[in-house]
Design a protein around this motif. Structure first.
Motif, PDB file in Angstrom:
ATOM      1  N   HIS A  21       0.838  -1.198   0.000  1.00  0.00           N
ATOM      2  CA  HIS A  21       0.000   0.000   0.000  1.00  0.00           C
ATOM      3  C   HIS A  21       0.878   1.255   0.000  1.00  0.00           C
ATOM      4  O   HIS A  21       1.805   1.367   0.778  1.00  0.00           O
ATOM      5  N   PRO A  22       0.576   2.204  -0.894  1.00  0.00           N
ATOM      6  CA  PRO A  22       1.414   3.412  -0.986  1.00  0.00           C
ATOM      7  C   PRO A  22       1.565   4.161   0.336  1.00  0.00           C
ATOM      8  O   PRO A  22       2.578   4.823   0.566  1.00  0.00           O
ATOM      9  N   LYS A  23       0.572   4.041   1.221  1.00  0.00           N
ATOM     10  CA  LYS A  23       0.672   4.735   2.509  1.00  0.00           C
ATOM     11  C   LYS A  23       1.396   3.909   3.564  1.00  0.00           C
ATOM     12  O   LYS A  23       1.627   4.378   4.674  1.00  0.00           O
ATOM     13  N   LEU A  24       1.714   2.673   3.259  1.00  0.00           N
ATOM     14  CA  LEU A  24       2.305   1.794   4.270  1.00  0.00           C
ATOM     15  C   LEU A  24       3.668   1.211   3.881  1.00  0.00           C
ATOM     16  O   LEU A  24       4.453   0.838   4.755  1.00  0.00           O
ATOM     17  N   LYS A  25       3.944   1.120   2.598  1.00  0.00           N
ATOM     18  CA  LYS A  25       5.069   0.288   2.164  1.00  0.00           C
ATOM     19  C   LYS A  25       6.440   0.778   2.607  1.00  0.00           C
ATOM     20  O   LYS A  25       7.407   0.022   2.585  1.00  0.00           O
ATOM     21  N   HIS A  26       6.529   2.036   3.026  1.00  0.00           N
ATOM     22  CA  HIS A  26       7.808   2.568   3.511  1.00  0.00           C
ATOM     23  C   HIS A  26       8.038   2.216   4.989  1.00  0.00           C
ATOM     24  O   HIS A  26       9.111   2.466   5.525  1.00  0.00           O
ATOM     25  N   LEU A  27       7.017   1.673   5.659  1.00  0.00           N
ATOM     26  CA  LEU A  27       7.116   1.407   7.103  1.00  0.00           C
ATOM     27  C   LEU A  27       7.833   0.086   7.375  1.00  0.00           C
ATOM     28  O   LEU A  27       7.851  -0.794   6.528  1.00  0.00           O
ATOM     29  N   PRO A  28       8.410  -0.052   8.578  1.00  0.00           N
ATOM     30  CA  PRO A  28       8.969  -1.353   8.941  1.00  0.00           C
ATOM     31  C   PRO A  28       7.853  -2.309   9.387  1.00  0.00           C
ATOM     32  O   PRO A  28       6.936  -1.903  10.101  1.00  0.00           O
ATOM     33  N   PHE A  29       7.963  -3.563   8.946  1.00  0.00           N
ATOM     34  CA  PHE A  29       6.979  -4.597   9.278  1.00  0.00           C
ATOM     35  C   PHE A  29       7.638  -5.653  10.169  1.00  0.00           C
ATOM     36  O   PHE A  29       8.732  -6.133   9.864  1.00  0.00           O
ATOM     37  N   TYR A  30       6.958  -6.011  11.252  1.00  0.00           N
ATOM     38  CA  TYR A  30       7.503  -6.990  12.197  1.00  0.00           C
ATOM     39  C   TYR A  30       6.505  -8.132  12.368  1.00  0.00           C
ATOM     40  O   TYR A  30       5.341  -7.898  12.729  1.00  0.00           O
ATOM     41  N   LEU A  31       6.947  -9.342  12.118  1.00  0.00           N
ATOM     42  CA  LEU A  31       6.099 -10.519  12.310  1.00  0.00           C
ATOM     43  C   LEU A  31       6.100 -10.925  13.776  1.00  0.00           C
ATOM     44  O   LEU A  31       7.159 -10.961  14.417  1.00  0.00           O
ATOM     45  N   GLU A  32       4.912 -11.228  14.291  1.00  0.00           N
ATOM     46  CA  GLU A  32       4.776 -11.778  15.652  1.00  0.00           C
ATOM     47  C   GLU A  32       3.868 -12.991  15.558  1.00  0.00           C
ATOM     48  O   GLU A  32       2.936 -13.162  16.331  1.00  0.00           O
ATOM     49  N   THR A  33       4.135 -13.790  14.546  1.00  0.00           N
ATOM     50  CA  THR A  33       3.298 -14.959  14.272  1.00  0.00           C
ATOM     51  C   THR A  33       3.802 -16.148  15.083  1.00  0.00           C
ATOM     52  O   THR A  33       4.958 -16.152  15.512  1.00  0.00           O
ATOM     53  N   PRO A  34       2.969 -17.165  15.308  1.00  0.00           N
ATOM     54  CA  PRO A  34       3.421 -18.331  16.085  1.00  0.00           C
ATOM     55  C   PRO A  34       4.391 -19.181  15.261  1.00  0.00           C
ATOM     56  O   PRO A  34       3.977 -20.074  14.533  1.00  0.00           O
ATOM     57  N   ASN A  35       5.660 -18.863  15.326  1.00  0.00           N
ATOM     58  CA  ASN A  35       6.689 -19.501  14.501  1.00  0.00           C
ATOM     59  C   ASN A  35       8.003 -19.656  15.241  1.00  0.00           C
ATOM     60  O   ASN A  35       8.317 -18.869  16.131  1.00  0.00           O
ATOM     61  N   GLU A  36       8.776 -20.633  14.802  1.00  0.00           N
ATOM     62  CA  GLU A  36      10.198 -20.689  15.124  1.00  0.00           C
ATOM     63  C   GLU A  36      10.913 -19.952  13.978  1.00  0.00           C
ATOM     64  O   GLU A  36      10.273 -19.498  13.037  1.00  0.00           O
ATOM     65  N   LEU A  37      12.253 -19.893  14.059  1.00  0.00           N
ATOM     66  CA  LEU A  37      13.007 -19.143  13.047  1.00  0.00           C
ATOM     67  C   LEU A  37      12.720 -19.599  11.620  1.00  0.00           C
ATOM     68  O   LEU A  37      12.565 -18.787  10.712  1.00  0.00           O
ATOM     69  N   GLU A  38      12.625 -20.911  11.419  1.00  0.00           N
ATOM     70  CA  GLU A  38      12.366 -21.430  10.062  1.00  0.00           C
ATOM     71  C   GLU A  38      11.055 -20.909   9.501  1.00  0.00           C
ATOM     72  O   GLU A  38      10.952 -20.575   8.321  1.00  0.00           O
ATOM     73  N   GLY A  39      10.054 -20.881  10.350  1.00  0.00           N
ATOM     74  CA  GLY A  39       8.741 -20.382   9.933  1.00  0.00           C
ATOM     75  C   GLY A  39       8.795 -18.903   9.585  1.00  0.00           C
ATOM     76  O   GLY A  39       8.209 -18.455   8.598  1.00  0.00           O
ATOM     77  N   TYR A  40       9.520 -18.151  10.398  1.00  0.00           N
ATOM     78  CA  TYR A  40       9.682 -16.717  10.110  1.00  0.00           C
ATOM     79  C   TYR A  40      10.399 -16.516   8.772  1.00  0.00           C
ATOM     80  O   TYR A  40      10.014 -15.677   7.970  1.00  0.00           O
ATOM     81  N   ALA A  77      10.431 -18.460   6.226  1.00  0.00           N
ATOM     82  CA  ALA A  77       9.500 -18.770   5.142  1.00  0.00           C
ATOM     83  C   ALA A  77       8.507 -17.617   4.931  1.00  0.00           C
ATOM     84  O   ALA A  77       8.202 -17.248   3.794  1.00  0.00           O
ATOM     85  N   GLU A  78       8.010 -17.032   6.009  1.00  0.00           N
ATOM     86  CA  GLU A  78       7.050 -15.926   5.868  1.00  0.00           C
ATOM     87  C   GLU A  78       7.712 -14.691   5.256  1.00  0.00           C
ATOM     88  O   GLU A  78       7.120 -14.003   4.435  1.00  0.00           O
ATOM     89  N   ILE A  79       8.947 -14.420   5.666  1.00  0.00           N
ATOM     90  CA  ILE A  79       9.662 -13.265   5.110  1.00  0.00           C
ATOM     91  C   ILE A  79       9.848 -13.465   3.610  1.00  0.00           C
ATOM     92  O   ILE A  79       9.608 -12.554   2.809  1.00  0.00           O
ATOM     93  N   SER A  80      10.207 -14.671   3.196  1.00  0.00           N
ATOM     94  CA  SER A  80      10.423 -14.885   1.770  1.00  0.00           C
ATOM     95  C   SER A  80       9.094 -14.865   1.007  1.00  0.00           C
ATOM     96  O   SER A  80       9.012 -14.355  -0.112  1.00  0.00           O
ATOM     97  N   LEU A  81       8.042 -15.375   1.626  1.00  0.00           N
ATOM     98  CA  LEU A  81       6.701 -15.297   1.034  1.00  0.00           C
ATOM     99  C   LEU A  81       6.303 -13.841   0.779  1.00  0.00           C
ATOM    100  O   LEU A  81       5.833 -13.474  -0.307  1.00  0.00           O
ATOM    101  N   LEU A  82       6.530 -12.996   1.786  1.00  0.00           N
ATOM    102  CA  LEU A  82       6.133 -11.593   1.672  1.00  0.00           C
ATOM    103  C   LEU A  82       7.032 -10.843   0.688  1.00  0.00           C
ATOM    104  O   LEU A  82       6.556 -10.019  -0.088  1.00  0.00           O
ATOM    105  N   ARG A  83       8.323 -11.153   0.690  1.00  0.00           N
ATOM    106  CA  ARG A  83       9.219 -10.535  -0.301  1.00  0.00           C
ATOM    107  C   ARG A  83       8.770 -10.910  -1.709  1.00  0.00           C
ATOM    108  O   ARG A  83       8.876 -10.113  -2.645  1.00  0.00           O
ATOM    109  N   GLY A  84       8.262 -12.109  -1.851  1.00  0.00           N
ATOM    110  CA  GLY A  84       7.809 -12.587  -3.168  1.00  0.00           C
ATOM    111  C   GLY A  84       6.633 -11.798  -3.730  1.00  0.00           C
ATOM    112  O   GLY A  84       6.476 -11.737  -4.953  1.00  0.00           O
ATOM    113  N   VAL A  85       5.831 -11.214  -2.854  1.00  0.00           N
ATOM    114  CA  VAL A  85       4.677 -10.444  -3.361  1.00  0.00           C
ATOM    115  C   VAL A  85       4.889  -8.930  -3.273  1.00  0.00           C
ATOM    116  O   VAL A  85       4.002  -8.153  -3.614  1.00  0.00           O
ATOM    117  N   PHE A  86       6.059  -8.526  -2.800  1.00  0.00           N
ATOM    118  CA  PHE A  86       6.344  -7.085  -2.703  1.00  0.00           C
ATOM    119  C   PHE A  86       6.692  -6.536  -4.076  1.00  0.00           C
ATOM    120  O   PHE A  86       7.527  -7.093  -4.785  1.00  0.00           O
TER     121      PHE A  86
END
Ligand code: FE
Ligand code: FE
Ligand code: ZN
Length: 281
Positions: free
Chosen positions: A249-268, A270-279
């Motif tokens: 979103h043009p009003k949000l994309k410059h902000l820092p995003f922090y995941l607080e999902t129920p994950n261990e490092l591997e899960g995080y 995977a989520e970071i790469s998933l989100l980078r894939g759609v950025f």
């Protein structure tokens, strides 16, 4: 025009020190991270080692990591009925902020509090009073009020409540907002179907310039459920499409995003790469 980079990371354990967190962030594809200033349940803190902080800052420089977000312990309640508990919150936050001055680009996020039968108006007044005692003109750290799900008697369940706190704080130039996607969804803001409208509401009520960080969490429950149960990205009621819209979103994309999902490092990772894939940049 330079392309927007996606600033994304997750909550990391601070138990092995600052340089270790920065290295862990890099190892999972993150370029920022969140950490607790001390044990999340409160209590004593190990001294922050100057050499460790400096090593982390040097590592940031080399690796393009930035905007670490310090999170206050969950147990703090700035609007507790008991004066002793309020005093504990005050001392803890004051000490945290003093220490954070050594990490120039860090921000400090906290849960406003729970009014526990005193009513939200009393809660709001107590939280503002605390902030008026804590904030100093010299501090460089911006303090973020987190948007809450409205579980129990949580204060900060609406943009209006956060606005009311800010209005009562003298040094409000030191204040910002951290929007937690699970919390606002659970609070009743439809960021899935009406993201633009929610952001307009936020802008009209608080001002988008106060929005400094996003906690990126899916939710186990429906909009307005007031439950606050985080889910993995794309596996809850918010869903992957909405997260793609949020980070782009043009009003949000410059902000820092922090995941607080129920994950261990591997899960995080995977989520970071998933989100980078759609950025889309
Ligand atoms: Fe939080
Ligand atoms: Fe959060
Ligand atoms: Zn939460």
């Amino acid at each position: 025009m330079s392309e927007q980079i996606l600033r994304i990371g997750c909550h990391l354990s601070s138990s092995k020190g600052f340089l270790n967190m920065a290295k862990t962030a890099k190892s999972i594809g993150a370029n920022t991270f969140q950490f607790f200033t001390r044990n999340p349940r409160g209590g004593a803190t190990k001294d922050w080692q100057e050499a460790d902080i400096l090593a982390m800052l040097a590592f940031f420089e080399e690796e393009g990591i930035a905007k670490p977000l310090a999170h206050a312990p969950y147990v703090l309640n700035c609007c507790a009925k008991d004066e002793g508990l309020r005093e504990f919150a005050l001392q803890t936050m004051r000490e945290d902020l003093q220490k954070l001055e050594r990490i120039p680009q860090a921000m400090y996020n906290f849960h406003p509090g729970s009014h526990v039968q005193q009513g939200s108006e009393v809660g709001i007044a107590l939280i503002a009073e605390q902030l008026n005692r804590i904030l100093t003109p010299e501090q460089s750290t911006i303090v973020l009020l987190e948007t809450m799900a409205g579980k129990g008697s949580e204060v900060g369940r609406s943009f209006e409540e956060l606005r009311a706190i800010i209005d009562k704080v003298e040094m409000s130039d030191k204040l910002g907002i951290c929007l937690d996607t699970c919390h606002v969804w659970d609070a009743g803001y439809d960021i899935v179907g009406q993201l633009d409208r929610v952001l307009e509401e936020l802008d009209a009520c608080i001002g988008l310039e106060r929005l400094k960080a996003i906690h990126l969490n899916d939710s186990m429950n429906g909009c307005g459920s007031h439950k606050d149960r985080h889910e993995k990205i794309g596996q809850g009621h918010i869903g992957m499409d909405a997260f793609a819209h949020i980070i782009n979103h043009p009003k949000l994309k410059h902000l820092p995003f922090y995941l607080e999902t129920p994950n261990e490092l591997e899960g995080y990772q995977a989520e970071i790469s998933l989100l980078r894939g759609v950025f889309e940049g």
